[in-house]
Write a protein that holds these residues in place. Structure first.
Motif, PDB file in Angstrom:
ATOM      1  N   LYS A  13       0.843  -1.190   0.000  1.00  0.00           N
ATOM      2  CA  LYS A  13       0.000   0.000   0.000  1.00  0.00           C
ATOM      3  C   LYS A  13       0.886   1.250   0.000  1.00  0.00           C
ATOM      4  O   LYS A  13       2.074   1.171   0.326  1.00  0.00           O
ATOM      5  N   SER A  14       0.294   2.387  -0.297  1.00  0.00           N
ATOM      6  CA  SER A  14       1.055   3.637  -0.372  1.00  0.00           C
ATOM      7  C   SER A  14       1.692   4.012   0.965  1.00  0.00           C
ATOM      8  O   SER A  14       2.697   4.715   0.997  1.00  0.00           O
ATOM      9  N   VAL A 103      -1.547  -1.516  -4.289  1.00  0.00           N
ATOM     10  CA  VAL A 103      -3.005  -1.645  -4.205  1.00  0.00           C
ATOM     11  C   VAL A 103      -3.574  -0.497  -3.373  1.00  0.00           C
ATOM     12  O   VAL A 103      -2.865   0.115  -2.578  1.00  0.00           O
ATOM     13  N   PRO A 104      -4.869  -0.224  -3.542  1.00  0.00           N
ATOM     14  CA  PRO A 104      -5.511   0.803  -2.715  1.00  0.00           C
ATOM     15  C   PRO A 104      -5.490   0.410  -1.237  1.00  0.00           C
ATOM     16  O   PRO A 104      -5.477  -0.781  -0.897  1.00  0.00           O
ATOM     17  N   ASN A 105      -5.518   1.399  -0.377  1.00  0.00           N
ATOM     18  CA  ASN A 105      -5.468   1.142   1.068  1.00  0.00           C
ATOM     19  C   ASN A 105      -6.664   0.344   1.566  1.00  0.00           C
ATOM     20  O   ASN A 105      -6.563  -0.351   2.571  1.00  0.00           O
ATOM     21  N   PRO A 123       4.249  -3.161   8.351  1.00  0.00           N
ATOM     22  CA  PRO A 123       5.238  -2.214   7.841  1.00  0.00           C
ATOM     23  C   PRO A 123       6.342  -3.001   7.124  1.00  0.00           C
ATOM     24  O   PRO A 123       6.703  -4.112   7.560  1.00  0.00           O
ATOM     25  N   PHE A 124       6.892  -2.432   6.060  1.00  0.00           N
ATOM     26  CA  PHE A 124       7.761  -3.220   5.189  1.00  0.00           C
ATOM     27  C   PHE A 124       8.961  -3.847   5.897  1.00  0.00           C
ATOM     28  O   PHE A 124       9.320  -4.988   5.600  1.00  0.00           O
ATOM     29  N   LEU A 143      12.238  -3.228  -2.974  1.00  0.00           N
ATOM     30  CA  LEU A 143      11.150  -2.334  -3.382  1.00  0.00           C
ATOM     31  C   LEU A 143      11.257  -1.007  -2.666  1.00  0.00           C
ATOM     32  O   LEU A 143      11.175   0.053  -3.290  1.00  0.00           O
ATOM     33  N   PHE A 144      11.450  -1.045  -1.377  1.00  0.00           N
ATOM     34  CA  PHE A 144      11.432   0.199  -0.608  1.00  0.00           C
ATOM     35  C   PHE A 144      12.762   0.949  -0.636  1.00  0.00           C
ATOM     36  O   PHE A 144      12.798   2.133  -0.336  1.00  0.00           O
ATOM     37  N   SER A 145      13.844   0.293  -1.059  1.00  0.00           N
ATOM     38  CA  SER A 145      15.109   1.014  -1.215  1.00  0.00           C
ATOM     39  C   SER A 145      15.114   1.786  -2.526  1.00  0.00           C
ATOM     40  O   SER A 145      15.809   2.772  -2.667  1.00  0.00           O
ATOM     41  N   ALA A 146      14.281   1.329  -3.478  1.00  0.00           N
ATOM     42  CA  ALA A 146      14.199   2.012  -4.785  1.00  0.00           C
ATOM     43  C   ALA A 146      13.200   3.160  -4.760  1.00  0.00           C
ATOM     44  O   ALA A 146      13.168   3.968  -5.666  1.00  0.00           O
ATOM     45  N   SER A 147      12.359   3.216  -3.733  1.00  0.00           N
ATOM     46  CA  SER A 147      11.308   4.242  -3.667  1.00  0.00           C
ATOM     47  C   SER A 147      11.887   5.613  -3.391  1.00  0.00           C
ATOM     48  O   SER A 147      12.802   5.795  -2.667  1.00  0.00           O
TER      49      SER A 147
END
Length: 147
Positions: A13-14, A103-105, A123-124, A143-147
């Motif tokens: 999610k966002s 995906v949407p929350n 949480p990731f 995923l979250f290191s590329a964000s």
């Protein structure tokens, strides 16, 4: 017999929460969506879309275009001995292709009860630690290191 080529789909999610699902055949084994190709030439994105729907009830084609992304990253790993009976004799390694799906929350999850018995949004960093597969945790962190 299963094909030793698979997809892994990190659903998130966002707000950074990641979906983990607990395997029905192994209590305490938490993971992202995974699944083998149905045919050696099956399109990877189609396999990812199919597995997401089968395991979570999420219809990727109902989400915004670009929600499913191929990370263009693959790993090769040894198949757990207790699961090798699903493959042709002598097959011991699998190639896994990584995808992510935003995906949407408020998305609802419908598990396939023969495959998974529970799900959690975490949480990731917590999700990455909880995965039984180190490479699954690595995919979440990538995923979250590329964000």
């Amino acid at each position: 017999m299963k094909i030793p080529i698979s997809v892994l789909v990190v659903i998130y999610k966002s707000n950074g929460d990641v979906l983990l699902i607990e395997r029905a055949d192994r209590a305490g084994f938490w993971q992202s969506v995974t699944g083998s190709l149905d045919a050696p030439d099956e399109d990877l994105a189609l396999a990812a879309t199919r597995e997401v729907f089968e395991e979570t009830g999420i219809a990727v084609d109902q989400l915004p275009i670009g929600a499913l992304r191929n990370l263009h990253h693959q790993i090769e790993y040894e198949i757990y001995p207790e699961w090798r009976f699903r493959y042709a004799p002598g097959v011991t390694r699998n190639i896994e292709h990584w995808f992510v799906l935003q995906v949407p929350n408020n998305i609802s999850i419908t598990l396939a009860p023969r495959e998974h018995v529970a799900y959690e949004w975490l949480p990731f960093k917590e999700a990455a630690k909880k995965c039984f597969s180190p490479s699954n945790g690595d995919a979440i962190l990538k995923l979250f290191s590329a964000s």
